[in-house]
Design a protein around this motif. Structure first.
Motif, PDB file in Angstrom:
ATOM      1  N   GLY A 269       0.808  -1.219   0.000  1.00  0.00           N
ATOM      2  CA  GLY A 269       0.000   0.000   0.000  1.00  0.00           C
ATOM      3  C   GLY A 269       0.837   1.263   0.000  1.00  0.00           C
ATOM      4  O   GLY A 269       1.998   1.276  -0.388  1.00  0.00           O
ATOM      5  N   GLY A 270       0.206   2.337   0.442  1.00  0.00           N
ATOM      6  CA  GLY A 270       0.877   3.633   0.507  1.00  0.00           C
ATOM      7  C   GLY A 270       0.422   4.575  -0.593  1.00  0.00           C
ATOM      8  O   GLY A 270      -0.014   4.143  -1.661  1.00  0.00           O
ATOM      9  N   LEU A 271       0.497   5.860  -0.309  1.00  0.00           N
ATOM     10  CA  LEU A 271       0.124   6.893  -1.268  1.00  0.00           C
ATOM     11  C   LEU A 271       1.310   7.809  -1.542  1.00  0.00           C
ATOM     12  O   LEU A 271       2.082   8.130  -0.631  1.00  0.00           O
ATOM     13  CB  LEU A 271      -1.039   7.741  -0.729  1.00  0.00           C
ATOM     14  N   LYS A 272       1.450   8.224  -2.780  1.00  0.00           N
ATOM     15  CA  LYS A 272       2.439   9.238  -3.149  1.00  0.00           C
ATOM     16  C   LYS A 272       1.789  10.620  -3.080  1.00  0.00           C
ATOM     17  O   LYS A 272       0.590  10.756  -3.303  1.00  0.00           O
ATOM     18  CB  LYS A 272       2.960   8.984  -4.562  1.00  0.00           C
ATOM     19  N   VAL A 273       2.597  11.634  -2.804  1.00  0.00           N
ATOM     20  CA  VAL A 273       2.031  12.980  -2.609  1.00  0.00           C
ATOM     21  C   VAL A 273       2.733  14.059  -3.432  1.00  0.00           C
ATOM     22  O   VAL A 273       2.431  15.242  -3.290  1.00  0.00           O
ATOM     23  CB  VAL A 273       2.089  13.370  -1.109  1.00  0.00           C
ATOM     24  N   GLU A 274       3.634  13.662  -4.305  1.00  0.00           N
ATOM     25  CA  GLU A 274       4.423  14.670  -5.029  1.00  0.00           C
ATOM     26  C   GLU A 274       3.555  15.623  -5.838  1.00  0.00           C
ATOM     27  O   GLU A 274       3.750  16.847  -5.820  1.00  0.00           O
ATOM     28  CB  GLU A 274       5.441  13.983  -5.946  1.00  0.00           C
ATOM     29  N   LYS A 275       2.584  15.079  -6.557  1.00  0.00           N
ATOM     30  CA  LYS A 275       1.723  15.926  -7.396  1.00  0.00           C
ATOM     31  C   LYS A 275       0.874  16.863  -6.547  1.00  0.00           C
ATOM     32  O   LYS A 275       0.652  18.023  -6.918  1.00  0.00           O
ATOM     33  CB  LYS A 275       0.852  15.055  -8.307  1.00  0.00           C
ATOM     34  N   THR A 276       0.387  16.379  -5.411  1.00  0.00           N
ATOM     35  CA  THR A 276      -0.407  17.223  -4.513  1.00  0.00           C
ATOM     36  C   THR A 276       0.438  18.344  -3.935  1.00  0.00           C
ATOM     37  O   THR A 276       0.002  19.505  -3.884  1.00  0.00           O
ATOM     38  CB  THR A 276      -0.992  16.372  -3.374  1.00  0.00           C
ATOM     39  N   GLN A 277       1.652  18.007  -3.511  1.00  0.00           N
ATOM     40  CA  GLN A 277       2.531  19.034  -2.949  1.00  0.00           C
ATOM     41  C   GLN A 277       2.812  20.143  -3.963  1.00  0.00           C
ATOM     42  O   GLN A 277       2.786  21.336  -3.631  1.00  0.00           O
ATOM     43  CB  GLN A 277       3.853  18.395  -2.490  1.00  0.00           C
ATOM     44  N   LYS A 278       3.059  19.752  -5.202  1.00  0.00           N
ATOM     45  CA  LYS A 278       3.359  20.730  -6.244  1.00  0.00           C
ATOM     46  C   LYS A 278       2.134  21.568  -6.586  1.00  0.00           C
ATOM     47  O   LYS A 278       2.223  22.798  -6.724  1.00  0.00           O
ATOM     48  CB  LYS A 278       3.869  20.023  -7.498  1.00  0.00           C
ATOM     49  N   ALA A 279       0.964  20.921  -6.695  1.00  0.00           N
ATOM     50  CA  ALA A 279      -0.249  21.635  -7.096  1.00  0.00           C
ATOM     51  C   ALA A 279      -0.717  22.621  -6.038  1.00  0.00           C
ATOM     52  O   ALA A 279      -1.224  23.706  -6.362  1.00  0.00           O
ATOM     53  CB  ALA A 279      -1.363  20.635  -7.406  1.00  0.00           C
ATOM     54  N   LEU A 280      -0.551  22.267  -4.768  1.00  0.00           N
ATOM     55  CA  LEU A 280      -1.087  23.097  -3.681  1.00  0.00           C
ATOM     56  C   LEU A 280      -0.016  23.900  -2.951  1.00  0.00           C
ATOM     57  O   LEU A 280      -0.347  24.709  -2.074  1.00  0.00           O
ATOM     58  CB  LEU A 280      -1.841  22.212  -2.680  1.00  0.00           C
ATOM     59  N   GLY A 281       1.245  23.683  -3.276  1.00  0.00           N
ATOM     60  CA  GLY A 281       2.320  24.427  -2.621  1.00  0.00           C
ATOM     61  C   GLY A 281       2.471  24.074  -1.157  1.00  0.00           C
ATOM     62  O   GLY A 281       2.699  24.966  -0.323  1.00  0.00           O
ATOM     63  N   ILE A 282       2.344  22.792  -0.835  1.00  0.00           N
ATOM     64  CA  ILE A 282       2.467  22.343   0.547  1.00  0.00           C
ATOM     65  C   ILE A 282       3.511  21.242   0.639  1.00  0.00           C
ATOM     66  O   ILE A 282       3.981  20.734  -0.375  1.00  0.00           O
ATOM     67  CB  ILE A 282       1.115  21.831   1.096  1.00  0.00           C
ATOM     68  N   LYS A 283       3.857  20.875   1.878  1.00  0.00           N
ATOM     69  CA  LYS A 283       4.832  19.804   2.090  1.00  0.00           C
ATOM     70  C   LYS A 283       4.317  18.904   3.209  1.00  0.00           C
ATOM     71  O   LYS A 283       3.968  19.383   4.287  1.00  0.00           O
ATOM     72  CB  LYS A 283       6.199  20.375   2.448  1.00  0.00           C
ATOM     73  N   PHE A 284       4.281  17.626   2.945  1.00  0.00           N
ATOM     74  CA  PHE A 284       3.839  16.664   3.943  1.00  0.00           C
ATOM     75  C   PHE A 284       5.019  16.149   4.759  1.00  0.00           C
ATOM     76  O   PHE A 284       6.138  16.035   4.263  1.00  0.00           O
ATOM     77  CB  PHE A 284       3.130  15.483   3.274  1.00  0.00           C
ATOM     78  N   SER A 285       4.735  15.817   6.000  1.00  0.00           N
ATOM     79  CA  SER A 285       5.751  15.298   6.902  1.00  0.00           C
ATOM     80  C   SER A 285       6.058  13.835   6.588  1.00  0.00           C
ATOM     81  O   SER A 285       5.253  13.125   5.992  1.00  0.00           O
ATOM     82  CB  SER A 285       5.274  15.409   8.352  1.00  0.00           C
ATOM     83  N   SER A 286       7.224  13.386   7.040  1.00  0.00           N
ATOM     84  CA  SER A 286       7.531  11.956   7.019  1.00  0.00           C
ATOM     85  C   SER A 286       6.771  11.295   8.168  1.00  0.00           C
ATOM     86  O   SER A 286       6.294  11.967   9.096  1.00  0.00           O
ATOM     87  CB  SER A 286       9.028  11.730   7.187  1.00  0.00           C
ATOM     88  N   TRP A 287       6.705   9.964   8.161  1.00  0.00           N
ATOM     89  CA  TRP A 287       5.960   9.302   9.238  1.00  0.00           C
ATOM     90  C   TRP A 287       6.636   9.488  10.588  1.00  0.00           C
ATOM     91  O   TRP A 287       5.961   9.619  11.616  1.00  0.00           O
ATOM     92  CB  TRP A 287       5.729   7.823   8.908  1.00  0.00           C
ATOM     93  N   ARG A 288       7.950   9.527  10.603  1.00  0.00           N
ATOM     94  CA  ARG A 288       8.651   9.777  11.879  1.00  0.00           C
ATOM     95  C   ARG A 288       8.357  11.187  12.395  1.00  0.00           C
ATOM     96  O   ARG A 288       8.177  11.390  13.612  1.00  0.00           O
ATOM     97  CB  ARG A 288      10.159   9.577  11.710  1.00  0.00           C
ATOM     98  N   GLU A 289       8.301  12.154  11.493  1.00  0.00           N
ATOM     99  CA  GLU A 289       7.978  13.524  11.899  1.00  0.00           C
ATOM    100  C   GLU A 289       6.558  13.615  12.458  1.00  0.00           C
ATOM    101  O   GLU A 289       6.308  14.341  13.426  1.00  0.00           O
ATOM    102  CB  GLU A 289       8.143  14.472  10.711  1.00  0.00           C
ATOM    103  N   VAL A 290       5.633  12.868  11.881  1.00  0.00           N
ATOM    104  CA  VAL A 290       4.260  12.852  12.395  1.00  0.00           C
ATOM    105  C   VAL A 290       4.232  12.277  13.807  1.00  0.00           C
ATOM    106  O   VAL A 290       3.599  12.835  14.715  1.00  0.00           O
ATOM    107  CB  VAL A 290       3.332  12.035  11.469  1.00  0.00           C
ATOM    108  N   VAL A 291       4.912  11.163  14.018  1.00  0.00           N
ATOM    109  CA  VAL A 291       4.961  10.559  15.359  1.00  0.00           C
ATOM    110  C   VAL A 291       5.576  11.532  16.355  1.00  0.00           C
ATOM    111  O   VAL A 291       5.064  11.703  17.477  1.00  0.00           O
ATOM    112  CB  VAL A 291       5.745   9.230  15.333  1.00  0.00           C
TER     113      VAL A 291
END
Length: 301
Positions: A269-291
Motif C-alpha cells: 500500500g501507501g500513497l504518493k504525494v508529489e503531485k499534490t505538494q506541487k499543485a497546492l504548494g504544501i509539504k507533507f511530513s515523514s511518518w517519523r515527523e508525524v509521530v
C-alpha cells in the motif's frame, strides 16, 4: 463569507477540520437525524434552502470488517451510505454549483503484487471488486460516480490510516496498538506490509488549500514516505513510552495463509504525494515527523 456543508462532522477527521475551520467559512453540520444523505429528497431540500458554496463530504461507512459481511449487497448499509448517498450529494452539487470535495481512501487500490503501491494521484483505481474489500470497492465506485456526474468540476482527497492527537470517540491506527501495549496485550506486527499514514492536521491543511484556490482534481494527503506496521509502532512506543524492542515481529504472508479473504489486508500500500505538494504548494511530513509531533498527546491518562 462562504457556506460549507460538512458531512461526518463528528468523525475523527471531520471534527478536527471543524476545530481548524478558517474564519471566513460558515459551517453547516446537520446530523444524520436531521439530514440523511441516502434520502434524495431531503438532500435536495437542504441544498435548496441553504445553497452551500462548498460541500465537504467526510461521512462514510468505514467499518471494513462490517462491510465484508455485506459484500455484494447493494441494498446494504455500506453501499447505500457510501455510493447512493454520495451520488445524491454530487447531483445536488451539480444543480447548485457547490464545489464538492469528496474524501476518499487508499482502499480504492488493491495493494497487490500485480498492482503495487505507493500510488500516485493519477494511478487508475481498481475496477475489479474481487481485488478490493467491499468497503474499498464502494469508495472506488463513488469516485467513478462523482466523475460521471460532475465531469472535472470536483475535488477528491484520498487518505490512508488517519491519525491525530486526542480523540475520545475512536482509537486510530497509532493509538490503538499503543493502548494495547499499555495493557500488555499488543499482538505481533507485520514486517512485510507497506503502509503510509495521514496526519489529520495536514489533511485539513490540504482541504483548506483546495477551498482557497477552488482547485479541482485528485489529491493525496499522506506522509511523504512509507513504513511497516512493525517499524511504525516500534518507533511510537520508543518515543511515547521509552521502551525499545517492545514489538514482536510477524509476517503478513504467513497470516494470509490462515484467512479466507486475503484482499482484506493489502500488502503493498501507501500513497504518493508529489503531485499534490506541487499543485497546492504544501509539504507533507515523514511518518517519523508525524509521530514526533503527536508524541506529547500519547501520555498515559
Amino acid at each position: 463569507m462562504k457556506k460549507i456543508y460538512i458531512t461526518g462532522s463528528r468523525g475523527m477527521v471531520g471534527s478536527r477540520f471543524l476545530e481548524l475551520l478558517p474564519k471566513d467559512l460558515i459551517p453547516l453540520t446537520p446530523e444524520v437525524d436531521e439530514l440523511d444523505i441516502t434520502n434524495k429528497s431531503s438532500v435536495n431540500s437542504f441544498f435548496e434552502l441553504e445553497k452551500p458554496d462548498i460541500t465537504l463530504h467526510f461521512a462514510a461507512f468505514t467499518d471494513v470488517g462490517g462491510a465484508e459481511k455485506e459484500r455484494g449487497d447493494k441494498n446494504g448499509f455500506c453501499w447505500k451510505t457510501n455510493v447512493e448517498g454520495s451520488k445524491n450529494l454530487a447531483e445536488a452539487c451539480k444543480r447548485h454549483d457547490s464545489h464538492m470535495i469528496h474524501i476518499s481512501t487508499d482502499y480504492c487500490f488493491s495493494g497487490s503484487s500485480e498492482d503495487p503501491g505507493p500510488y500516485s494521484e493519477d494511478h487508475p483505481i481498481e475496477i475489479d471488486e474481487k481485488k478490493l474489500t467491499w468497503y474499498g470497492f464502494t469508495k472506488a465506485e463513488v469516485e467513478r460516480e462523482v466523475t460521471r456526474i460532475l465531469g472535472k468540476d470536483f475535488s477528491i482527497v484520498r487518505l490512508i490510516y488517519p491519525v491525530r492527537g486526542k480523540f475520545e470517540a475512536k482509537l486510530d491506527y497509532i493509538r490503538k496498538p499503543l493502548s494495547l501495549f499499555d495493557q500488555g496485550k499488543l499482538y505481533p506486527l507485520f514486517t512485510d506490509q507497506q503502509v503510509s499514514i495521514t496526519f489529520i492536521d495536514e489533511a485539513c491543511m490540504t482541504v483548506n488549500k483546495i477551498i482557497e484556490g477552488k482547485v479541482y482534481g485528485i489529491f493525496h494527503a499522506s506522509t511523504s514516505d512509507t513504513t511497516t506496521p512493525f517499524e511504525l509502532i516500534s518507533y511510537v512506543i520508543e518515543k511515547a513510552r521509552g521502551v525499545k524492542d517492545a514489538v514482536k515481529k510477524s509476517s503478513l504472508d504467513d497470516f494470509l495463509k490462515t484467512v479466507d479473504n486475503p484482499v482484506r489486508y493489502p500488502k503493498y500500500g501507501g500513497l504518493k504525494v508529489e503531485k499534490t505538494q506541487k499543485a497546492l504548494g504544501i509539504k507533507f511530513s515523514s511518518w517519523r515527523e508525524v509521530v514526533d509531533k503527536l508524541t506529547p498527546d500519547f501520555s498515559i491518562s
